[in-house]
Design a protein around this motif. Structure first.
Motif, PDB file in Angstrom:
ATOM      1  N   GLU A 184       0.823  -1.210   0.000  1.00 42.72           N
ATOM      2  CA  GLU A 184       0.000   0.000   0.000  1.00 42.72           C
ATOM      3  C   GLU A 184       0.858   1.260   0.000  1.00 42.72           C
ATOM      4  N   SER A 185       2.119   1.109   0.394  1.00 46.29           N
ATOM      5  CA  SER A 185       3.021   2.254   0.425  1.00 46.29           C
ATOM      6  C   SER A 185       4.424   1.796   0.078  1.00 46.29           C
ATOM      7  N   VAL A 186       5.234   2.750  -0.407  1.00 43.67           N
ATOM      8  CA  VAL A 186       6.604   2.420  -0.787  1.00 43.67           C
ATOM      9  C   VAL A 186       7.498   3.615  -0.519  1.00 43.67           C
ATOM     10  N   LEU A 187       8.654   3.352   0.022  1.00 45.77           N
ATOM     11  CA  LEU A 187       9.736   4.333   0.103  1.00 45.77           C
ATOM     12  C   LEU A 187      10.793   3.884  -0.877  1.00 45.77           C
ATOM     13  N   TYR A 188      11.211   4.798  -1.782  1.00 44.96           N
ATOM     14  CA  TYR A 188      12.316   4.490  -2.679  1.00 44.96           C
ATOM     15  C   TYR A 188      13.391   5.548  -2.500  1.00 44.96           C
ATOM     16  N   ALA A 189      14.642   5.099  -2.319  1.00 46.00           N
ATOM     17  CA  ALA A 189      15.771   6.015  -2.159  1.00 46.00           C
ATOM     18  C   ALA A 189      16.820   5.718  -3.215  1.00 46.00           C
ATOM     19  N   GLY A 190      17.288   6.779  -3.893  1.00 46.65           N
ATOM     20  CA  GLY A 190      18.325   6.643  -4.909  1.00 46.65           C
ATOM     21  C   GLY A 190      19.137   7.909  -5.013  1.00 46.65           C
ATOM     22  N   ASP A 191      20.153   7.877  -5.896  1.00 48.27           N
ATOM     23  CA  ASP A 191      21.051   9.027  -5.990  1.00 48.27           C
ATOM     24  C   ASP A 191      21.383   9.457  -7.405  1.00 48.27           C
ATOM     25  N   ASP A 192      21.064   8.639  -8.417  1.00 49.74           N
ATOM     26  CA  ASP A 192      21.645   8.870  -9.740  1.00 49.74           C
ATOM     27  C   ASP A 192      20.568   8.865 -10.821  1.00 49.74           C
ATOM     28  N   LEU A 193      21.013   9.150 -12.057  1.00 53.58           N
ATOM     29  CA  LEU A 193      20.073   9.210 -13.175  1.00 53.58           C
ATOM     30  C   LEU A 193      19.375   7.876 -13.400  1.00 53.58           C
ATOM     31  N   GLY A 194      20.046   6.775 -13.093  1.00 56.28           N
ATOM     32  CA  GLY A 194      19.433   5.466 -13.239  1.00 56.28           C
ATOM     33  C   GLY A 194      18.266   5.241 -12.299  1.00 56.28           C
ATOM     34  N   ASP A 195      18.126   6.108 -11.292  1.00 56.78           N
ATOM     35  CA  ASP A 195      17.007   5.999 -10.360  1.00 56.78           C
ATOM     36  C   ASP A 195      15.787   6.799 -10.806  1.00 56.78           C
ATOM     37  N   ILE A 196      15.936   7.610 -11.842  1.00 57.38           N
ATOM     38  CA  ILE A 196      14.805   8.408 -12.306  1.00 57.38           C
ATOM     39  C   ILE A 196      13.622   7.532 -12.738  1.00 57.38           C
ATOM     40  N   PRO A 197      13.841   6.405 -13.458  1.00 61.74           N
ATOM     41  CA  PRO A 197      12.680   5.560 -13.781  1.00 61.74           C
ATOM     42  C   PRO A 197      11.943   5.058 -12.538  1.00 61.74           C
ATOM     43  N   ALA A 198      12.665   4.776 -11.463  1.00 64.96           N
ATOM     44  CA  ALA A 198      12.009   4.343 -10.229  1.00 64.96           C
ATOM     45  C   ALA A 198      11.211   5.488  -9.620  1.00 64.96           C
ATOM     46  N   PHE A 199      11.775   6.697  -9.641  1.00 60.29           N
ATOM     47  CA  PHE A 199      11.032   7.862  -9.165  1.00 60.29           C
ATOM     48  C   PHE A 199       9.764   8.053  -9.992  1.00 60.29           C
ATOM     49  N   ALA A 200       9.910   7.959 -11.322  1.00 55.63           N
ATOM     50  CA  ALA A 200       8.752   8.146 -12.202  1.00 55.63           C
ATOM     51  C   ALA A 200       7.692   7.073 -11.947  1.00 55.63           C
ATOM     52  N   ALA A 201       8.143   5.854 -11.666  1.00 57.87           N
ATOM     53  CA  ALA A 201       7.194   4.770 -11.399  1.00 57.87           C
ATOM     54  C   ALA A 201       6.393   5.039 -10.132  1.00 57.87           C
ATOM     55  N   VAL A 202       7.073   5.500  -9.073  1.00 51.51           N
ATOM     56  CA  VAL A 202       6.368   5.801  -7.833  1.00 51.51           C
ATOM     57  C   VAL A 202       5.399   6.965  -8.035  1.00 51.51           C
ATOM     58  N   GLU A 203       5.844   7.971  -8.794  1.00 48.21           N
ATOM     59  CA  GLU A 203       4.957   9.110  -9.077  1.00 48.21           C
ATOM     60  C   GLU A 203       3.683   8.650  -9.776  1.00 48.21           C
ATOM     61  N   LYS A 204       3.826   7.736 -10.745  1.00 44.80           N
ATOM     62  CA  LYS A 204       2.649   7.249 -11.457  1.00 44.80           C
ATOM     63  C   LYS A 204       1.764   6.397 -10.552  1.00 44.80           C
ATOM     64  N   LEU A 205       2.375   5.554  -9.739  1.00 47.44           N
ATOM     65  CA  LEU A 205       1.597   4.738  -8.804  1.00 47.44           C
ATOM     66  C   LEU A 205       0.804   5.618  -7.843  1.00 47.44           C
ATOM     67  N   ARG A 206       1.413   6.729  -7.426  1.00 53.81           N
ATOM     68  CA  ARG A 206       0.707   7.655  -6.533  1.00 53.81           C
ATOM     69  C   ARG A 206      -0.442   8.332  -7.268  1.00 53.81           C
ATOM     70  N   THR A 207      -0.170   8.793  -8.476  1.00 50.77           N
ATOM     71  CA  THR A 207      -1.199   9.480  -9.254  1.00 50.77           C
ATOM     72  C   THR A 207      -2.389   8.568  -9.525  1.00 50.77           C
ATOM     73  N   ASP A 208      -2.104   7.305  -9.787  1.00 47.77           N
ATOM     74  CA  ASP A 208      -3.159   6.337 -10.086  1.00 47.77           C
ATOM     75  C   ASP A 208      -3.873   5.848  -8.830  1.00 47.77           C
ATOM     76  N   GLY A 209      -3.374   6.266  -7.672  1.00 46.59           N
ATOM     77  CA  GLY A 209      -3.994   5.840  -6.419  1.00 46.59           C
ATOM     78  C   GLY A 209      -3.672   4.420  -6.021  1.00 46.59           C
TER      79      GLY A 209
END
Length: 290
Positions: A222-247
């Motif tokens: 139901e919830s996720v924390l994702y931590a990263g530091d580099d450009l390769g982590d941007i897809p993970a950030f984008a994925a979490v953003e979409k999961l949040r937007t979609d509820g």
């Protein structure tokens, strides 16, 4: 950048830093209220381990394993999501055979490999044939374009990377190589993933975002924390953003900050000062959970 190691008393629990965004605060609240349905997912290099000139010498921060071992039994799952081979991340992180981490999962090579602490076996898809072709061609390719001085090749099994950190002008070498390496990768059906003074040639369609979404859904989180530091982590950030937007989930995005990469900090709900403070954040979170 916040430092979650601060506390008002030597006897009090470390302070849990507060996200700067409403979505991040909502994600943290969800983790705190129902930790049994929370996934904690973390990059390795630059997040749990400091960036070093020789990646083979990278090791997890001394406090990382204790913090993860304290946190893991209180949440649904802890996963390390890395571009490294899964077995290498396990070895460099000291993640095997740790009490409290009996159910840890490592998603290596951006999810193409999977190691779990229960079986201690790496499961993997068949390698892309283009990687072997690029591996064979790359030394001569770099020599031919006069880009070999100070650059070096890292063998990553299912990918190959060219580092420029040791070059006389690391950023100039990185910029000069990005186009030619992109062309080389394309000839062999691969893509180039830029990072912190490194260019990785790897199969397309494989990234941390895909790996993270699949894992979060597998866990029924139901919830996720994702931590990263580099450009390769941007897809993970984008994925979490979409999961949040979609509820689908509530999420907290944490950037392990550095002056080398600012793009991730701009998208994060919370920015902390490198692996030391990522570890302190995890330890503080563990103290807040029942």
């Amino acid at each position: 950048m916040g430092d979650p190691t601060h506390s008002s008393s030597t006897h009090s629990s470390p302070t849990l830093p507060q996200p700067l965004t409403p979505a991040g605060r909502d994600g943290l609240a969800a983790i705190l209220s129902r930790p049994e349905r929370a996934v904690i997912a973390l990059d390795f290099d630059g997040t749990l381990a400091a960036i070093v000139p020789d990646p083979e010498r990278a090791r997890a921060h001394p406090g990382a394993v204790p913090a993860l071992a304290a946190l893991a039994p209180k949440v649904r799952s802890v996963a390390v999501v890395t571009g490294r081979p899964a077995s290498v991340a396990v070895r460099y992180g000291g993640l095997a055979g740790v009490p409290g981490l009996e159910h840890l999962v490592v998603l290596g090579h951006y999810g193409a490999e999977r190691w779990d602490a229960v079986s201690t076996v790496v499961q993997a898809a068949d390698p892309h044939p283009g990687v072997a072709a690029v591996r064979a061609e790359l030394p001569g390719f770099l020599d031919a374009i006069g880009a070999w001085r100070g650059t070096w090749i890292e063998e990553k099994g299912r990918a190959v990377a060219v580092h420029t950190r040791r070059a006389r002008d690391p950023q100039a070498a990185f910029d000069a190589l990005r186009g030619p390496l992109g062309e080389l990768a394309a000839r062999h059906g691969l893509s180039v993933e830029p990072g912190r003074l490194v260019l990785e040639l790897r199969p397309p369609g494989v990234d941390k975002g895909v790996a993270l979404v699949d894992y979060v859904r597998e866990m029924g989180a139901e919830s996720v924390l994702y931590a990263g530091d580099d450009l390769g982590d941007i897809p993970a950030f984008a994925a979490v953003e979409k999961l949040r937007t979609d509820g689908e989930v509530r999420g907290l995005l944490v950037c392990s900050g550095s002056p080398e990469v600012t793009e991730l900090a701009d998208r994060a709900d919370l920015v902390v000062d490198g692996p030391r403070c990522v570890v302190a954040l995890l330890a503080a979170l563990a103290t807040q959970l029942p």
